[in-house]
Write a protein that holds these residues in place. Structure first.
Motif, PDB file in Angstrom:
ATOM      1  N   GLU A  14      -5.006   1.823 -13.217  1.00 43.13           N
ATOM      2  CA  GLU A  14      -5.438   3.165 -12.815  1.00 43.13           C
ATOM      3  C   GLU A  14      -5.537   2.999 -11.179  1.00 43.13           C
ATOM      4  O   GLU A  14      -5.819   2.118 -10.693  1.00 43.13           O
ATOM      5  CB  GLU A  14      -7.085   3.524 -13.238  1.00 43.13           C
ATOM      6  CG  GLU A  14      -7.202   4.668 -13.180  1.00 43.13           C
ATOM      7  CD  GLU A  14      -8.266   5.225 -14.171  1.00 43.13           C
ATOM      8  OE1 GLU A  14      -8.502   4.617 -15.207  1.00 43.13           O
ATOM      9  OE2 GLU A  14      -8.783   6.466 -13.877  1.00 43.13           O
ATOM     10  N   TYR A  15      -4.988   4.125 -10.741  1.00 41.82           N
ATOM     11  CA  TYR A  15      -4.830   4.126  -9.302  1.00 41.82           C
ATOM     12  C   TYR A  15      -5.164   5.605  -8.684  1.00 41.82           C
ATOM     13  O   TYR A  15      -4.205   6.302  -9.135  1.00 41.82           O
ATOM     14  CB  TYR A  15      -3.246   3.726  -8.789  1.00 41.82           C
ATOM     15  CG  TYR A  15      -3.058   3.763  -7.386  1.00 41.82           C
ATOM     16  CD1 TYR A  15      -3.363   2.434  -6.469  1.00 41.82           C
ATOM     17  CD2 TYR A  15      -2.667   4.919  -6.761  1.00 41.82           C
ATOM     18  CE1 TYR A  15      -2.984   2.681  -5.003  1.00 41.82           C
ATOM     19  CE2 TYR A  15      -2.264   4.923  -5.415  1.00 41.82           C
ATOM     20  CZ  TYR A  15      -2.732   3.883  -4.453  1.00 41.82           C
ATOM     21  OH  TYR A  15      -2.394   3.788  -3.329  1.00 41.82           O
ATOM     22  N   ALA A  16      -6.048   5.495  -7.726  1.00 44.08           N
ATOM     23  CA  ALA A  16      -6.433   6.817  -7.105  1.00 44.08           C
ATOM     24  C   ALA A  16      -6.712   8.041  -8.069  1.00 44.08           C
ATOM     25  O   ALA A  16      -6.342   9.087  -8.226  1.00 44.08           O
ATOM     26  CB  ALA A  16      -5.429   7.364  -6.379  1.00 44.08           C
ATOM     27  N   PRO A  52       0.749  -1.263   0.176  1.00 44.36           N
ATOM     28  CA  PRO A  52      -0.148   0.086  -0.042  1.00 44.36           C
ATOM     29  C   PRO A  52       0.832   1.371   0.030  1.00 44.36           C
ATOM     30  O   PRO A  52       2.072   1.126   0.506  1.00 44.36           O
ATOM     31  CB  PRO A  52      -0.847  -0.279   1.263  1.00 44.36           C
ATOM     32  CG  PRO A  52      -0.183  -1.311   2.092  1.00 44.36           C
ATOM     33  CD  PRO A  52       0.629  -1.900   1.096  1.00 44.36           C
ATOM     34  N   SER A  53       0.272   2.357  -0.519  1.00 47.24           N
ATOM     35  CA  SER A  53       0.667   3.707  -0.425  1.00 47.24           C
ATOM     36  C   SER A  53       1.098   3.955   0.779  1.00 47.24           C
ATOM     37  O   SER A  53       0.339   3.684   1.621  1.00 47.24           O
ATOM     38  CB  SER A  53      -0.081   4.494  -1.142  1.00 47.24           C
ATOM     39  OG  SER A  53       0.155   5.927  -0.964  1.00 47.24           O
ATOM     40  N   GLY A  54       2.440   4.337   1.192  1.00 45.14           N
ATOM     41  CA  GLY A  54       2.982   4.856   2.463  1.00 45.14           C
ATOM     42  C   GLY A  54       3.738   3.770   3.342  1.00 45.14           C
ATOM     43  O   GLY A  54       4.018   4.129   4.453  1.00 45.14           O
ATOM     44  N   GLU A  60      -6.611  15.866   1.908  1.00 48.36           N
ATOM     45  CA  GLU A  60      -7.551  14.805   2.941  1.00 48.36           C
ATOM     46  C   GLU A  60      -8.357  13.820   2.018  1.00 48.36           C
ATOM     47  O   GLU A  60      -8.323  12.514   2.130  1.00 48.36           O
ATOM     48  CB  GLU A  60      -8.449  15.682   3.735  1.00 48.36           C
ATOM     49  CG  GLU A  60      -9.082  15.168   4.966  1.00 48.36           C
ATOM     50  CD  GLU A  60      -8.067  14.874   5.871  1.00 48.36           C
ATOM     51  OE1 GLU A  60      -8.132  13.673   6.368  1.00 48.36           O
ATOM     52  OE2 GLU A  60      -6.916  15.401   5.888  1.00 48.36           O
ATOM     53  N   THR A  61      -9.013  14.080   0.781  1.00 50.81           N
ATOM     54  CA  THR A  61      -9.538  13.221   0.007  1.00 50.81           C
ATOM     55  C   THR A  61      -8.622  12.178  -0.743  1.00 50.81           C
ATOM     56  O   THR A  61      -8.924  10.965  -0.738  1.00 50.81           O
ATOM     57  CB  THR A  61     -10.447  13.905  -1.418  1.00 50.81           C
ATOM     58  OG1 THR A  61      -9.461  14.567  -1.686  1.00 50.81           O
ATOM     59  CG2 THR A  61     -11.682  14.617  -0.611  1.00 50.81           C
ATOM     60  N   ALA A  62      -7.415  12.573  -0.902  1.00 54.18           N
ATOM     61  CA  ALA A  62      -6.762  11.567  -1.582  1.00 54.18           C
ATOM     62  C   ALA A  62      -6.036  10.611  -0.384  1.00 54.18           C
ATOM     63  O   ALA A  62      -6.024   9.481  -0.768  1.00 54.18           O
ATOM     64  CB  ALA A  62      -5.242  12.489  -2.216  1.00 54.18           C
ATOM     65  N   ILE A  63      -5.900  11.343   0.685  1.00 56.38           N
ATOM     66  CA  ILE A  63      -5.462  10.256   1.790  1.00 56.38           C
ATOM     67  C   ILE A  63      -6.458   9.050   2.160  1.00 56.38           C
ATOM     68  O   ILE A  63      -6.059   8.007   2.345  1.00 56.38           O
ATOM     69  CB  ILE A  63      -5.177  11.130   3.077  1.00 56.38           C
ATOM     70  CG1 ILE A  63      -3.888  12.064   2.988  1.00 56.38           C
ATOM     71  CG2 ILE A  63      -5.176  10.162   4.242  1.00 56.38           C
ATOM     72  CD1 ILE A  63      -3.555  13.127   4.248  1.00 56.38           C
ATOM     73  N   ALA A  64      -7.790   9.668   2.140  1.00 62.42           N
ATOM     74  CA  ALA A  64      -9.024   8.871   2.445  1.00 62.42           C
ATOM     75  C   ALA A  64      -8.853   7.782   1.232  1.00 62.42           C
ATOM     76  O   ALA A  64      -8.999   6.299   1.482  1.00 62.42           O
ATOM     77  CB  ALA A  64     -10.244   9.460   2.523  1.00 62.42           C
ATOM     78  N   ARG A  65      -8.481   8.012   0.164  1.00 59.90           N
ATOM     79  CA  ARG A  65      -8.653   7.137  -1.224  1.00 59.90           C
ATOM     80  C   ARG A  65      -7.403   6.281  -0.990  1.00 59.90           C
ATOM     81  O   ARG A  65      -7.686   4.982  -1.104  1.00 59.90           O
ATOM     82  CB  ARG A  65      -8.525   8.134  -2.417  1.00 59.90           C
ATOM     83  CG  ARG A  65      -9.719   8.247  -3.081  1.00 59.90           C
ATOM     84  CD  ARG A  65      -9.669   8.627  -4.680  1.00 59.90           C
ATOM     85  NE  ARG A  65      -8.675   9.465  -4.723  1.00 59.90           N
ATOM     86  CZ  ARG A  65      -8.894  10.423  -5.827  1.00 59.90           C
ATOM     87  NH1 ARG A  65      -9.638  10.370  -6.700  1.00 59.90           N
ATOM     88  NH2 ARG A  65      -7.951  11.419  -5.996  1.00 59.90           N
ATOM     89  N   ARG A  66      -6.326   6.687  -0.668  1.00 62.41           N
ATOM     90  CA  ARG A  66      -5.138   5.741  -0.513  1.00 62.41           C
ATOM     91  C   ARG A  66      -5.396   4.848   0.738  1.00 62.41           C
ATOM     92  O   ARG A  66      -4.822   3.447   0.591  1.00 62.41           O
ATOM     93  CB  ARG A  66      -3.996   6.683  -0.541  1.00 62.41           C
ATOM     94  CG  ARG A  66      -3.181   7.183  -1.560  1.00 62.41           C
ATOM     95  CD  ARG A  66      -2.383   8.058  -1.284  1.00 62.41           C
ATOM     96  NE  ARG A  66      -2.080   8.952  -2.375  1.00 62.41           N
ATOM     97  CZ  ARG A  66      -1.175   8.651  -3.351  1.00 62.41           C
ATOM     98  NH1 ARG A  66      -0.373   7.479  -3.289  1.00 62.41           N
ATOM     99  NH2 ARG A  66      -0.884   9.153  -4.663  1.00 62.41           N
TER     100      ARG A  66
END
Ligand code: 5GP
Length: 184
Positions: free
Chosen positions: A74-76, A12-14, A141-147
């Motif tokens: 396709e990712y995020a 996962p991302s991060g 914030e939206t990108a964090i939630a998606r990730r």
């Protein structure tokens, strides 16, 4: 000449794949990477041709159409892909190429390149993953939630991989990856 190897690093991302990869490349000159193509905008400090090849959606679609990508996904909200020719050339030069890619791409590689060694990097737990994503400070914030949402899906598929490694302590994780790659 002996053919090289393909190694897939997913997680996962991060989770720290980038840091692990940089350390591996520093320690082992025989390892090489593939620079991916993406429709995502460059983050501050990212260099075209080094971190990614940054392309438009149209350019990406043309590469897909021309079968120029070994895998893509396709990712995020953005597209990412591995240029086929670059990888083929390196493998034929005997190099060991590492692809740092997400789950869908890793699944495609499993079909098209079954000899590839696929490694999945896990976070110690979800709270720590969220801390790391927030700590990078470059996502909305939206990108964090998606990730984070996507991370759950990816972690659920970890058993599909040849090897799972928890990135809690960097040195220990590196040693496990080295053992997997070089079979020491
Ligand atoms: P980021 O936007 O954080 O650089 O990357 C987002 C995700 O895309 C990460 O999980 C990364 O491993 C993945 N990724 C990067 N390049 C590729 C690629 O060429 N193909 C695929 N399938 N995923 C990629």
């Amino acid at each position: 000449m002996k053919l090289g190897k393909l190694i897939v690093l997913t997680g996962p991302s991060g989770v720290g794949k980038g840091t692990l990869l940089r350390s591996l490349l520093q320690r082992h000159v025989e390892l090489d990477i593939s620079v991916s193509v993406t429709t995502r905008s460059p983050r501050p400090g990212e260099i075209n041709g080094k971190d990614y090849y940054f392309v438009s959606r149209e350019q990406f679609a043309e590469m897909v159409q021309a079968d120029a990508l070994l895998e893509w996904a396709e990712y995020a909200g953005n597209c990412y892909g591995t240029p086929r020719q670059q990888v083929n050339e390196k493998i034929h030069q005997g190099k060991w190429v590492i692809l740092e890619i997400e789950l869908e791409g890793a699944r495609q590689i499993h079909k098209t390149f079954p000899s590839a060694l696929r490694i999945f990097i896990l976070p110690p737990d979800m709270d720590e993953l969220e801390n790391r994503i927030r700590g990078r400070g470059h996502d909305e914030e939206t990108a964090i939630a998606r990730r984070l949402n996507h991370a759950q899906t990816e972690i659920a598929a970890a058993d599909e991989f040849d090897i799972k490694i928890i990135n809690d302590d960097l040195e220990i994780a590196l040693t496990h990856i080295e053992t997997a790659i070089f079979n020491i």
